[in-house]
Design a protein around this motif. Structure first.
Motif, PDB file in Angstrom:
ATOM      1  N   THR A 255       0.816  -1.210   0.000  1.00  0.00           N
ATOM      2  CA  THR A 255       0.000   0.000   0.000  1.00  0.00           C
ATOM      3  C   THR A 255       0.854   1.267   0.000  1.00  0.00           C
ATOM      4  O   THR A 255       0.658   2.163  -0.829  1.00  0.00           O
ATOM      5  CB  THR A 255      -0.948   0.000   1.215  1.00  0.00           C
ATOM      6  N   VAL A 256       1.817   1.333   0.901  1.00  0.00           N
ATOM      7  CA  VAL A 256       2.630   2.545   1.024  1.00  0.00           C
ATOM      8  C   VAL A 256       3.570   2.699  -0.174  1.00  0.00           C
ATOM      9  O   VAL A 256       3.781   3.814  -0.657  1.00  0.00           O
ATOM     10  CB  VAL A 256       3.384   2.564   2.373  1.00  0.00           C
ATOM     11  N   SER A 257       4.095   1.601  -0.701  1.00  0.00           N
ATOM     12  CA  SER A 257       4.997   1.739  -1.855  1.00  0.00           C
ATOM     13  C   SER A 257       4.250   2.226  -3.090  1.00  0.00           C
ATOM     14  O   SER A 257       4.797   2.994  -3.889  1.00  0.00           O
ATOM     15  CB  SER A 257       5.744   0.439  -2.147  1.00  0.00           C
ATOM     16  N   ILE A 258       3.001   1.830  -3.256  1.00  0.00           N
ATOM     17  CA  ILE A 258       2.191   2.341  -4.373  1.00  0.00           C
ATOM     18  C   ILE A 258       2.012   3.852  -4.223  1.00  0.00           C
ATOM     19  O   ILE A 258       2.211   4.611  -5.175  1.00  0.00           O
ATOM     20  CB  ILE A 258       0.833   1.616  -4.441  1.00  0.00           C
ATOM     21  N   ALA A 259       1.662   4.292  -3.029  1.00  0.00           N
ATOM     22  CA  ALA A 259       1.476   5.726  -2.793  1.00  0.00           C
ATOM     23  C   ALA A 259       2.760   6.498  -3.060  1.00  0.00           C
ATOM     24  O   ALA A 259       2.753   7.526  -3.746  1.00  0.00           O
ATOM     25  CB  ALA A 259       1.008   5.965  -1.355  1.00  0.00           C
ATOM     26  N   ARG A 260       3.868   6.017  -2.550  1.00  0.00           N
ATOM     27  CA  ARG A 260       5.128   6.742  -2.698  1.00  0.00           C
ATOM     28  C   ARG A 260       5.582   6.789  -4.155  1.00  0.00           C
ATOM     29  O   ARG A 260       6.137   7.784  -4.614  1.00  0.00           O
ATOM     30  CB  ARG A 260       6.181   6.117  -1.790  1.00  0.00           C
ATOM     31  N   ARG A 261       5.349   5.717  -4.898  1.00  0.00           N
ATOM     32  CA  ARG A 261       5.722   5.717  -6.328  1.00  0.00           C
ATOM     33  C   ARG A 261       4.884   6.740  -7.096  1.00  0.00           C
ATOM     34  O   ARG A 261       5.383   7.452  -7.964  1.00  0.00           O
ATOM     35  CB  ARG A 261       5.545   4.314  -6.900  1.00  0.00           C
ATOM     36  N   LEU A 262       3.594   6.811  -6.782  1.00  0.00           N
ATOM     37  CA  LEU A 262       2.731   7.798  -7.434  1.00  0.00           C
ATOM     38  C   LEU A 262       3.153   9.223  -7.085  1.00  0.00           C
ATOM     39  O   LEU A 262       3.194  10.096  -7.957  1.00  0.00           O
ATOM     40  CB  LEU A 262       1.265   7.557  -7.070  1.00  0.00           C
ATOM     41  N   VAL A 263       3.487   9.462  -5.839  1.00  0.00           N
ATOM     42  CA  VAL A 263       3.942  10.796  -5.428  1.00  0.00           C
ATOM     43  C   VAL A 263       5.236  11.148  -6.153  1.00  0.00           C
ATOM     44  O   VAL A 263       5.400  12.263  -6.660  1.00  0.00           O
ATOM     45  CB  VAL A 263       4.109  10.871  -3.894  1.00  0.00           C
ATOM     46  N   GLU A 264       6.148  10.195  -6.244  1.00  0.00           N
ATOM     47  CA  GLU A 264       7.416  10.426  -6.934  1.00  0.00           C
ATOM     48  C   GLU A 264       7.193  10.748  -8.417  1.00  0.00           C
ATOM     49  O   GLU A 264       7.846  11.619  -8.982  1.00  0.00           O
ATOM     50  CB  GLU A 264       8.296   9.183  -6.803  1.00  0.00           C
ATOM     51  N   THR A 265       6.265  10.059  -9.049  1.00  0.00           N
ATOM     52  CA  THR A 265       6.010  10.235 -10.477  1.00  0.00           C
ATOM     53  C   THR A 265       5.215  11.501 -10.791  1.00  0.00           C
ATOM     54  O   THR A 265       5.484  12.170 -11.780  1.00  0.00           O
ATOM     55  CB  THR A 265       5.253   8.999 -11.033  1.00  0.00           C
ATOM     56  N   LEU A 266       4.245  11.828  -9.942  1.00  0.00           N
ATOM     57  CA  LEU A 266       3.294  12.884 -10.266  1.00  0.00           C
ATOM     58  C   LEU A 266       3.513  14.213  -9.533  1.00  0.00           C
ATOM     59  O   LEU A 266       3.046  15.243 -10.009  1.00  0.00           O
ATOM     60  CB  LEU A 266       1.871  12.415  -9.958  1.00  0.00           C
ATOM     61  N   SER A 267       4.127  14.172  -8.370  1.00  0.00           N
ATOM     62  CA  SER A 267       4.223  15.370  -7.505  1.00  0.00           C
ATOM     63  C   SER A 267       2.861  16.045  -7.368  1.00  0.00           C
ATOM     64  O   SER A 267       2.697  17.230  -7.680  1.00  0.00           O
ATOM     65  CB  SER A 267       5.246  16.363  -8.050  1.00  0.00           C
ATOM     66  N   PRO A 268       1.850  15.302  -6.898  1.00  0.00           N
ATOM     67  CA  PRO A 268       0.508  15.891  -6.796  1.00  0.00           C
ATOM     68  C   PRO A 268       0.426  16.897  -5.640  1.00  0.00           C
ATOM     69  O   PRO A 268       1.278  16.905  -4.742  1.00  0.00           O
ATOM     70  CB  PRO A 268      -0.371  14.670  -6.511  1.00  0.00           C
ATOM     71  N   HIS A 269      -0.630  17.707  -5.673  1.00  0.00           N
ATOM     72  CA  HIS A 269      -0.892  18.583  -4.525  1.00  0.00           C
ATOM     73  C   HIS A 269      -1.121  17.732  -3.284  1.00  0.00           C
ATOM     74  O   HIS A 269      -0.692  18.094  -2.188  1.00  0.00           O
ATOM     75  CB  HIS A 269      -2.143  19.449  -4.755  1.00  0.00           C
ATOM     76  N   TRP A 270      -1.816  16.610  -3.465  1.00  0.00           N
ATOM     77  CA  TRP A 270      -2.209  15.764  -2.338  1.00  0.00           C
ATOM     78  C   TRP A 270      -2.529  14.376  -2.881  1.00  0.00           C
ATOM     79  O   TRP A 270      -3.006  14.241  -4.008  1.00  0.00           O
ATOM     80  CB  TRP A 270      -3.445  16.368  -1.665  1.00  0.00           C
ATOM     81  N   LEU A 271      -2.265  13.363  -2.059  1.00  0.00           N
ATOM     82  CA  LEU A 271      -2.591  11.986  -2.437  1.00  0.00           C
ATOM     83  C   LEU A 271      -2.924  11.196  -1.186  1.00  0.00           C
ATOM     84  O   LEU A 271      -2.319  11.403  -0.123  1.00  0.00           O
ATOM     85  CB  LEU A 271      -1.402  11.331  -3.149  1.00  0.00           C
ATOM     86  N   ARG A 272      -3.885  10.300  -1.336  1.00  0.00           N
ATOM     87  CA  ARG A 272      -4.165   9.326  -0.274  1.00  0.00           C
ATOM     88  C   ARG A 272      -4.487   8.001  -0.935  1.00  0.00           C
ATOM     89  O   ARG A 272      -4.951   7.944  -2.083  1.00  0.00           O
ATOM     90  CB  ARG A 272      -5.307   9.763   0.634  1.00  0.00           C
ATOM     91  N   ILE A 273      -4.238   6.931  -0.188  1.00  0.00           N
ATOM     92  CA  ILE A 273      -4.595   5.588  -0.648  1.00  0.00           C
ATOM     93  C   ILE A 273      -5.210   4.849   0.531  1.00  0.00           C
ATOM     94  O   ILE A 273      -4.742   4.963   1.671  1.00  0.00           O
ATOM     95  CB  ILE A 273      -3.374   4.829  -1.216  1.00  0.00           C
ATOM     96  N   GLY A 274      -6.276   4.140   0.242  1.00  0.00           N
ATOM     97  CA  GLY A 274      -6.872   3.230   1.215  1.00  0.00           C
ATOM     98  C   GLY A 274      -6.684   1.817   0.696  1.00  0.00           C
ATOM     99  O   GLY A 274      -7.123   1.507  -0.415  1.00  0.00           O
ATOM    100  N   GLY A 275      -5.995   1.000   1.459  1.00  0.00           N
ATOM    101  CA  GLY A 275      -5.830  -0.412   1.116  1.00  0.00           C
ATOM    102  C   GLY A 275      -6.732  -1.224   2.026  1.00  0.00           C
ATOM    103  O   GLY A 275      -6.437  -1.387   3.212  1.00  0.00           O
ATOM    104  N   TYR A 276      -7.835  -1.693   1.497  1.00  0.00           N
ATOM    105  CA  TYR A 276      -8.817  -2.455   2.266  1.00  0.00           C
ATOM    106  C   TYR A 276      -8.566  -3.937   1.963  1.00  0.00           C
ATOM    107  O   TYR A 276      -9.051  -4.470   0.964  1.00  0.00           O
ATOM    108  CB  TYR A 276     -10.241  -2.036   1.876  1.00  0.00           C
ATOM    109  N   TRP A 277      -7.773  -4.559   2.814  1.00  0.00           N
ATOM    110  CA  TRP A 277      -7.308  -5.927   2.580  1.00  0.00           C
ATOM    111  C   TRP A 277      -8.274  -6.932   3.188  1.00  0.00           C
ATOM    112  O   TRP A 277      -8.807  -6.729   4.281  1.00  0.00           O
ATOM    113  CB  TRP A 277      -5.920  -6.099   3.189  1.00  0.00           C
ATOM    114  N   TYR A 278      -8.482  -8.019   2.459  1.00  0.00           N
ATOM    115  CA  TYR A 278      -9.328  -9.093   2.949  1.00  0.00           C
ATOM    116  C   TYR A 278      -8.546  -9.883   3.993  1.00  0.00           C
ATOM    117  O   TYR A 278      -7.315  -9.862   4.015  1.00  0.00           O
ATOM    118  CB  TYR A 278      -9.805  -9.955   1.780  1.00  0.00           C
ATOM    119  N   PRO A 279      -9.240 -10.588   4.888  1.00  0.00           N
ATOM    120  CA  PRO A 279      -8.562 -11.227   6.019  1.00  0.00           C
ATOM    121  C   PRO A 279      -7.444 -12.187   5.603  1.00  0.00           C
ATOM    122  O   PRO A 279      -7.560 -12.932   4.636  1.00  0.00           O
ATOM    123  CB  PRO A 279      -9.684 -11.988   6.719  1.00  0.00           C
TER     124      PRO A 279
END
Length: 156
Positions: free
Chosen positions: A99-123
């Motif tokens: 979850t966190v590596s996906i967010a960080r890669r997107l931030v690195e690639t896009l430099s957005p104003h803001w980003l959030r990710i919700g990873g809703y994992w099954y048990p």
């Protein structure tokens, strides 16, 4: 729109046959110019069938990912995002690492104003593990809806 906002000549995946990347690290994540760089608005991607592998057992893990971001100069190109997320299918990592590596890669690639990710994992082992990450507070005045994923309720 100007020519610069519609120029996709530098993209290598969109409109072309693309092999699945061997790993998330090998995946190419492409971007296109934001057609509205002076406007703050929210972009949402939902990946309700995201999969990766447990790094200990090799068994599949499943999640519903919701990625929200407020672009600055760039948008993520959706085919490259799909292939990037698919590269986790044979990748062994804990829920938090994925979850966190996906967010960080997107931030690195896009430099957005803001980003959030919700990873809703099954048990896994009877316990759902949800992972949330964001880059800070969302800018005032931008509509940021609830991610809309219900918490895991089991058979209840």
């Amino acid at each position: 729109m100007t020519e610069a906002t519609t120029d996709i000549s530098g993209l290598t995946l969109l409109g072309h046959h693309a092999q699945a990347p061997a790993s998330p690290e090998a995946a190419v994540l492409e971007r296109v110019p934001n057609p509205h760089p002076g406007v703050q608005y929210l972009v949402r991607f939902a990946a309700p069938e995201f999969t990766s592998l447990c790094p200990m057992t090799g068994q599949p893990d499943f999640a519903h990912l919701v990625i929200d971001y407020i672009p600055q100069d760039w948008l993520v190109e959706s085919k490259s995002l799909k292939l990037y997320l698919g590269a986790f299918r044979n990748h062994g990592a804990f829920h938090e690492a994925c979850t966190v590596s996906i967010a960080r890669r997107l931030v690195e690639t896009l430099s957005p104003h803001w980003l959030r990710i919700g990873g809703y994992w099954y048990p896994r082992g009877g316990i759902p593990i949800d992972v949330f990450y964001q880059t800070g507070q969302a800018p005032a005045g931008v509509w940021v809806p609830d991610q809309g994923v219900q918490p895991y309720r089991g058979r209840g």
